[in-house]
Design a protein around this motif. Sequence first.
Motif, PDB file in Angstrom:
ATOM      1  N   ASP A 272      58.386 -12.299  21.935  1.00 32.18           N
ATOM      2  CA  ASP A 272      58.031 -10.877  21.946  1.00 32.18           C
ATOM      3  C   ASP A 272      58.130 -10.277  20.547  1.00 32.18           C
ATOM      4  O   ASP A 272      57.257  -9.520  20.120  1.00 32.18           O
ATOM      5  CB  ASP A 272      58.944 -10.113  22.905  1.00 32.18           C
ATOM      6  CG  ASP A 272      58.711 -10.515  24.359  1.00 32.18           C
ATOM      7  OD1 ASP A 272      57.541 -10.765  24.713  1.00 32.18           O
ATOM      8  OD2 ASP A 272      59.685 -10.590  25.121  1.00 32.18           O
TER       9      ASP A 272
ATOM     10  N   SER B 285      45.949  -6.267  13.704  1.00 25.51           N
ATOM     11  CA  SER B 285      45.935  -5.440  14.911  1.00 25.51           C
ATOM     12  C   SER B 285      46.338  -6.247  16.148  1.00 25.51           C
ATOM     13  O   SER B 285      46.740  -5.678  17.152  1.00 25.51           O
ATOM     14  CB  SER B 285      44.565  -4.809  15.097  1.00 25.51           C
ATOM     15  OG  SER B 285      43.595  -5.824  15.162  1.00 25.51           O
ATOM     16  N   GLY B 286      46.258  -7.578  16.078  1.00 26.72           N
ATOM     17  CA  GLY B 286      46.559  -8.378  17.267  1.00 26.72           C
ATOM     18  C   GLY B 286      47.976  -8.903  17.339  1.00 26.72           C
ATOM     19  O   GLY B 286      48.569  -8.955  18.404  1.00 26.72           O
ATOM     20  N   ARG B 287      48.551  -9.306  16.185  1.00 25.38           N
ATOM     21  CA  ARG B 287      49.872  -9.937  16.242  1.00 25.38           C
ATOM     22  C   ARG B 287      50.528  -9.944  14.868  1.00 25.38           C
ATOM     23  O   ARG B 287      49.880  -9.691  13.856  1.00 25.38           O
ATOM     24  CB  ARG B 287      49.752 -11.375  16.753  1.00 25.38           C
ATOM     25  CG  ARG B 287      48.958 -12.300  15.824  1.00 25.38           C
ATOM     26  CD  ARG B 287      48.816 -13.682  16.412  1.00 25.38           C
ATOM     27  NE  ARG B 287      48.194 -13.641  17.717  1.00 25.38           N
ATOM     28  CZ  ARG B 287      46.884 -13.482  17.905  1.00 25.38           C
ATOM     29  NH1 ARG B 287      46.069 -13.330  16.875  1.00 25.38           N
ATOM     30  NH2 ARG B 287      46.380 -13.455  19.106  1.00 25.38           N
TER      31      ARG B 287
ATOM     32  N   MET C 109      58.244  -1.601  27.121  1.00 26.61           N
ATOM     33  CA  MET C 109      58.013  -2.792  27.954  1.00 26.61           C
ATOM     34  C   MET C 109      57.828  -2.395  29.415  1.00 26.61           C
ATOM     35  O   MET C 109      56.949  -2.903  30.099  1.00 26.61           O
ATOM     36  CB  MET C 109      59.205  -3.733  27.819  1.00 26.61           C
ATOM     37  CG  MET C 109      59.195  -4.922  28.766  1.00 26.61           C
ATOM     38  SD  MET C 109      60.724  -5.877  28.643  1.00 26.61           S
ATOM     39  CE  MET C 109      61.817  -4.934  29.723  1.00 26.61           C
ATOM     40  N   ARG C 110      58.650  -1.454  29.869  1.00 30.23           N
ATOM     41  CA  ARG C 110      58.575  -1.053  31.286  1.00 30.23           C
ATOM     42  C   ARG C 110      57.302  -0.268  31.582  1.00 30.23           C
ATOM     43  O   ARG C 110      56.918  -0.124  32.741  1.00 30.23           O
ATOM     44  CB  ARG C 110      59.815  -0.249  31.667  1.00 30.23           C
ATOM     45  CG  ARG C 110      61.031  -1.161  31.717  1.00 30.23           C
ATOM     46  CD  ARG C 110      62.298  -0.416  31.983  1.00 30.23           C
ATOM     47  NE  ARG C 110      63.432  -1.343  31.944  1.00 30.23           N
ATOM     48  CZ  ARG C 110      64.671  -0.991  31.645  1.00 30.23           C
ATOM     49  NH1 ARG C 110      64.940   0.274  31.374  1.00 30.23           N
ATOM     50  NH2 ARG C 110      65.632  -1.882  31.625  1.00 30.23           N
ATOM     51  N   LEU C 111      56.652   0.244  30.536  1.00 35.24           N
ATOM     52  CA  LEU C 111      55.364   0.928  30.715  1.00 35.24           C
ATOM     53  C   LEU C 111      54.206  -0.034  30.489  1.00 35.24           C
ATOM     54  O   LEU C 111      53.046   0.367  30.520  1.00 35.24           O
ATOM     55  CB  LEU C 111      55.247   2.102  29.740  1.00 35.24           C
ATOM     56  CG  LEU C 111      56.291   3.204  29.873  1.00 35.24           C
ATOM     57  CD1 LEU C 111      56.003   4.315  28.879  1.00 35.24           C
ATOM     58  CD2 LEU C 111      56.314   3.751  31.295  1.00 35.24           C
ATOM     59  N   GLY C 112      54.526  -1.302  30.211  1.00 35.97           N
ATOM     60  CA  GLY C 112      53.460  -2.275  29.984  1.00 35.97           C
ATOM     61  C   GLY C 112      52.835  -2.164  28.601  1.00 35.97           C
ATOM     62  O   GLY C 112      51.742  -2.673  28.375  1.00 35.97           O
ATOM     63  N   LEU C 113      53.520  -1.509  27.675  1.00 28.34           N
ATOM     64  CA  LEU C 113      52.947  -1.378  26.332  1.00 28.34           C
ATOM     65  C   LEU C 113      53.273  -2.606  25.487  1.00 28.34           C
ATOM     66  O   LEU C 113      54.294  -3.269  25.660  1.00 28.34           O
ATOM     67  CB  LEU C 113      53.484  -0.110  25.648  1.00 28.34           C
ATOM     68  CG  LEU C 113      52.982   1.212  26.235  1.00 28.34           C
ATOM     69  CD1 LEU C 113      53.732   2.392  25.615  1.00 28.34           C
ATOM     70  CD2 LEU C 113      51.476   1.370  26.019  1.00 28.34           C
ATOM     71  N   ASP C 114      52.387  -2.879  24.562  1.00 27.67           N
ATOM     72  CA  ASP C 114      52.551  -3.892  23.538  1.00 27.67           C
ATOM     73  C   ASP C 114      53.754  -3.481  22.668  1.00 27.67           C
ATOM     74  O   ASP C 114      53.888  -2.308  22.322  1.00 27.67           O
ATOM     75  CB  ASP C 114      51.227  -3.845  22.744  1.00 27.67           C
ATOM     76  CG  ASP C 114      51.162  -4.760  21.564  1.00 27.67           C
ATOM     77  OD1 ASP C 114      52.205  -5.124  21.008  1.00 27.67           O
ATOM     78  OD2 ASP C 114      50.020  -5.085  21.187  1.00 27.67           O
ATOM     79  N   PHE C 115      54.630  -4.446  22.314  1.00 25.33           N
ATOM     80  CA  PHE C 115      55.804  -4.091  21.512  1.00 25.33           C
ATOM     81  C   PHE C 115      55.429  -3.552  20.130  1.00 25.33           C
ATOM     82  O   PHE C 115      56.236  -2.897  19.484  1.00 25.33           O
ATOM     83  CB  PHE C 115      56.741  -5.296  21.359  1.00 25.33           C
ATOM     84  CG  PHE C 115      57.391  -5.698  22.649  1.00 25.33           C
ATOM     85  CD1 PHE C 115      58.351  -4.892  23.232  1.00 25.33           C
ATOM     86  CD2 PHE C 115      57.028  -6.868  23.300  1.00 25.33           C
ATOM     87  CE1 PHE C 115      58.953  -5.243  24.434  1.00 25.33           C
ATOM     88  CE2 PHE C 115      57.620  -7.236  24.507  1.00 25.33           C
ATOM     89  CZ  PHE C 115      58.579  -6.418  25.069  1.00 25.33           C
TER      90      PHE C 115
ATOM     91  N   GLN D  64      52.372   4.010  19.180  1.00 25.57           N
ATOM     92  CA  GLN D  64      53.115   5.149  19.750  1.00 25.57           C
ATOM     93  C   GLN D  64      54.609   4.843  19.804  1.00 25.57           C
ATOM     94  O   GLN D  64      55.445   5.722  19.588  1.00 25.57           O
ATOM     95  CB  GLN D  64      52.627   5.481  21.168  1.00 25.57           C
ATOM     96  CG  GLN D  64      51.130   5.634  21.325  1.00 25.57           C
ATOM     97  CD  GLN D  64      50.546   6.676  20.404  1.00 25.57           C
ATOM     98  OE1 GLN D  64      51.126   7.732  20.231  1.00 25.57           O
ATOM     99  NE2 GLN D  64      49.420   6.364  19.800  1.00 25.57           N
TER     100      GLN D  64
END
Lengths: 407, 245
Positions: free
Chosen positions: A6, A140-142, A322-328, A332
Amino acid sequence: MNHKADVIIIGGGLIGLTQALALAAHGITSHVIDRADQASMLQAGFDGRTFAISSSSYKLFEAIGLGDALAGKGCPIEKIWVSDSLKPGSLDFAPAEDDGFLGQMFESRFLRGVLYNAALESDAIQLHMPANITHKSQDSGRASVHLDDGKVLTADLMIVAEGRQSQTREEMGINIAHWQYDHSAMVGAIFHEHSHNNIAYEIFYPSGPFAVLPMLDADDGRHRSAIVWSVDAADAPGYMKLSPRGYAAELEKAMGGILGQVEIAAPLSSYKLGFHHAANITAERLVLIGDSAHGIHPIAGQGLNLGLRDVAALTEVLVDGMRLGLDFGDAQLLDRYSRWRSIDTLLIAVSTDGLNRLFSIPGKTASAVRRFGMAMVQRAAPAKAFFMAEARGESGALPKLLQGVAV
Amino acid sequence: MTNASSATTINATEAAHFGGLAAEWWDPKGSSAMLHKLNPVRLGFIRSAVDAHFGGDGKARYPLLGKSALDVGCGAGLLCEPLARMGAEVTGVDAAPENIDAATAHAALSGLSITYRAGEIAAQGLGQFDIVSSMEVIEHVNDPAVFIGELKRHMKPDGLLLLSTPNRTPASRIFLVEAAERLGQVPRGTHDWDKFLTPDELTALLNDAGIEILDMQGIAFSPMSGLHLSSNMALNYILSARLRG
C-alpha cells in the motif's frame, strides 16, 4: 520482479518504523527501506541518546500494541523545573494529581529495538534494510522504488521519513525555510549522586538552554539522567575535548550541584542546532513526515513527539481514506494531512524558536524580563495550562492515536 | 441504435460535453476539481449507507466483498474505483465512449478490475446488482421517471440504491450554476438549473416507483469546513434507498 504494497516508507528510523506499525495495526501494508543495518545498530552499547516521549506519544504506542513492550521501561517525568540561570523565580510545571505524568524518558536504543522487533514480526511490513535505492519515481498511477539488489517496489504512496537531511525532499525540489542557531547541543547521559525524583530540569543560560532529564536507575542502582546542553557553537569543540572528569566538573557547575556529584555515563556527542520547515509537506503521491518535514530546536524535547504527531495524523487520514475506498495517494487525502499538520508544526516550531531566542539574550535587563515572564506564567493558570499541554503534546486538533485509541 | 429509452434518458448535447472533459477527469486540480473534492464527502455517506444496509462495522477494509455494484453515468470512474477498492465487483456505464475510454485506462493504471460499458443503460443487457448508484446524473436525463425505472430494474430485491443530485433552490442557482461555473470550479455548461429536482420531487418519483428512502443528507459548503454532510439540502443532496418490501 514487482513487489506491491500500500505504501513505501523511506527511512526505517523511529518515525519510519512507528509509521509502518501504526498503518499495519489498521491493515495497511508497507515496504520500509533504510540504508543502515538496524540489526547491527541494535547490538551496540548505550550510546547516550534518549528521547522524552510525551504522554500522548506514549498513548500512540499503546494504541498500536506496543504497550506491553514499553511498560516500566521509561522514566516518568513528574515535574518540569524551569529556571533562568539558577536565579530566583523558577517555574514549576507539574500535572494535576489525576492527570498523569508529563512524559517518559526512554533510551533511544531501547525504543529502536522495540519498534524494529515489532516490525520484523508484522506480516504487513516488509523491511528492506540495509538496502540502497538506485531510482525512485512517482506518477499519477503509482510510486516506485528500485533497489540495488534489483527489486522494484511499488505502492500508492511514498512516505518520506529519512530525517533532517532528506535527499528525497531535495530531489523533489521542495524548498525549506531553515537557519542555523549559533549553538551546538551536547547530548549524553550522566550518573549523579542524588535521586532526580522524576524531575526534569530546564536551566536557561544566556549561552543556551541546559536540560537534565530523569532516566531510570542503572542496573547497578546508580541514579542516571540524560543531558542536553546547548552552548555557543564556538565553545562546543572545547567542551568535547575535556576529559570525562573535567566535563563532569563543568556539568556540576552548570547544574549548581542540584544532583550532587556527577560522572559521565555514556559517550557524549554534539551537533549544530538548526531550524527547518518544509514549504510543502506533500507532492504527487508523496508525503514528508518527521524531521524530513520540520526540525526544531530540541529545547522542549519536541522533535520526536512532533514527528509522532505527523504519524498519528497521517495514519488517521490514510485509514479514513481506505475505508472510503480511496487510493492512498489521493490528492484529497494528502491535502487533509497537509492542512492538519502545517499549522501545528509551524506554531510549535516558531514558539520553541521564540522561547530559545528569548532566553538567549544576555544582560541583566533581559534576565529580569525573563524572570518576570516566568513568574507571570507561573501565576496565570491558562498560560501555564497551555505550556503544560504543549509539553505533553496535547494541544491542537488531536489525532485519535494520540488519544490512545485506534482509528 | 434507436430504442425508446435511449431517446428518453440520454441527452446527446450533454453526453458530448462530458466526453470532451474525459482526459481531464482524473486531474484533481483540473476542470473536475469540484468532483474530486466532493468525492470523499459522498463516499462518507455511501460507506455509512453500505454498513447500515449490509450490516458492517464501519472499519472493514473490504465491506463490499462478494457484492456487485452498478454505477450509472460513471464518468471516468470516480465512484467505480472506490467501490472496487471496497471489494465490490463493479460495472460502470456511461453514455459517452470517451469517458469509458478514460475510465478503462485509469482502472488499468490503478490495477483495478472494473467492467466498463459505453452507451445506454437499457441496452447493456445487465442483470441485477447489490448496489445501484448514480451520482449527479438524474438532473441531466430527459425523463427522470423512466431513468428511475431503469435503475430499479437493475436492483436485486434486497439491493441498495444510491443517488445524489443538486437541489433546485436560489442557492444552488447562484453557487453551482452561476458562481462555480464562472469561477472555473465546474466546467461551463454542466448544469441546466431548471432540470434540478428538489428532495420532495425526487422522493415522490422514487415513491411512485416503489422505492423507499433510507437516509437523505445535504452536501453543504462552508469556508471553514469545505464541503461536508449536513442537514442543509439547499445545494446538493445524497440519498440511500431500497425497494419497498
